[in-house]
Design an enzyme around this catalytic site. Structure first.
Site, PDB file in Angstrom:
ATOM      1  N   ASP A  50      49.697  42.301  39.014  1.00  0.00           N
ATOM      2  CA  ASP A  50      49.152  42.194  40.371  1.00  0.00           C
ATOM      3  C   ASP A  50      48.367  40.914  40.602  1.00  0.00           C
ATOM      4  O   ASP A  50      47.561  40.837  41.525  1.00  0.00           O
ATOM      5  CB  ASP A  50      48.274  43.410  40.681  1.00  0.00           C
ATOM      6  CG  ASP A  50      47.010  43.455  39.834  1.00  0.00           C
ATOM      7  OD1 ASP A  50      46.984  42.814  38.764  1.00  0.00           O
ATOM      8  OD2 ASP A  50      46.044  44.135  40.238  1.00  0.00           O
ATOM      9  N   GLU A  51      48.618  39.894  39.798  1.00  0.00           N
ATOM     10  CA  GLU A  51      47.835  38.662  39.928  1.00  0.00           C
ATOM     11  C   GLU A  51      48.675  37.461  39.513  1.00  0.00           C
ATOM     12  O   GLU A  51      49.440  37.531  38.549  1.00  0.00           O
ATOM     13  CB  GLU A  51      46.588  38.754  39.046  1.00  0.00           C
ATOM     14  CG  GLU A  51      45.649  37.567  39.178  1.00  0.00           C
ATOM     15  CD  GLU A  51      44.380  37.770  38.353  1.00  0.00           C
ATOM     16  OE1 GLU A  51      43.479  36.923  38.464  1.00  0.00           O
ATOM     17  OE2 GLU A  51      44.289  38.764  37.597  1.00  0.00           O
TER      18      GLU A  51
END
Length: 211
Positions: A94-95
């Site tokens: 998620d990054e």
């Protein structure tokens, strides 16, 4: 992404929206994988033992994680990143870091690109993200955490020195609890103060990591 696993569960299950949600196993030994922002208000954090989290927030809803679902959503989100720049460095599910230097003529300013990314993710996935914009990855990472959730923080090149000078040492990635305690013992509260310390002081306190 903002509280990614919890946000996906809240989006997929309307009954969870607005409620404190903890993504975790259900055994006494389980730890918190992700906490929604409603749960974070009570002090619940990732990597916290579930037992402790439930003491802080007894009304929290514990949801078992669905990694296949999160990977599926993540893949679609990363296509949005790749639309903004061919230079995408994945940090986790998620990054990511995006180098948009070569895209400015085509796509506009970094701030415009960031807003477009946020709009596309909301349009495609109904999820929010927070973005940090800076000339250095290290600073962009810190900036991305400053206005969560759903924020954009810009650190212009001419502001980098001032940003570093006033940055609380605890905000620096990699500075853990024990290192923070040592820093405080020698009067270091900001990253800028590190610059003014003699190397020998840091080497005495941190050994080979001092330099």
């Amino acid at each position: 992404m903002d509280a990614f696993f919890a946000a996906v569960e809240q989006r997929d299950n309307p009954e969870l929206r607005g409620k404190p949600v903890i993504i975790s196993g259900r055994s006494m030994r389980s730890v918190v994988s992700t906490a929604s922002y409603e749960a974070r208000v009570f002090g619940v954090r990732s990597a916290m033992p579930l037992v402790q989290a439930m003491k802080l927030c007894p009304e929290a809803v514990v949801v078992r994680g669905r990694m296949d679902r999160y990977r599926e959503v993540s893949r679609r989100i990363f296509t949005v990143f790749q639309e903004a720049s061919p230079l995408v460095e994945k940090v986790s599910i998620d990054e990511a870091y995006l180098d948009v230097t070569g895209c400015l003529r085509l796509l506009g300013s970094p701030l415009t690109i960031a807003r477009n990314i946020k709009n596309r993710i909301m349009e495609k996935e109904n999820l929010t993200c927070s973005i940090g914009i800076a000339p250095l990855k290290f600073i962009a990472k810190i900036a991305s955490d400053m206005n969560k959730p759903d924020g954009i923080t810009v650190v212009e090149p001419h502001d980098v020195e001032g940003f570093i000078d006033t940055l609380p040492i605890g905000k620096v990635p990699g500075v853990g609890v024990s290192a923070l305690r040592i820093m405080e013992s020698i009067g270091v509260k900001t990253l800028g103060q590190i610059r003014r310390l003699d190397d020998r002081v840091l080497q005495k306190k941190f050994g080979v990591h001092g330099q």
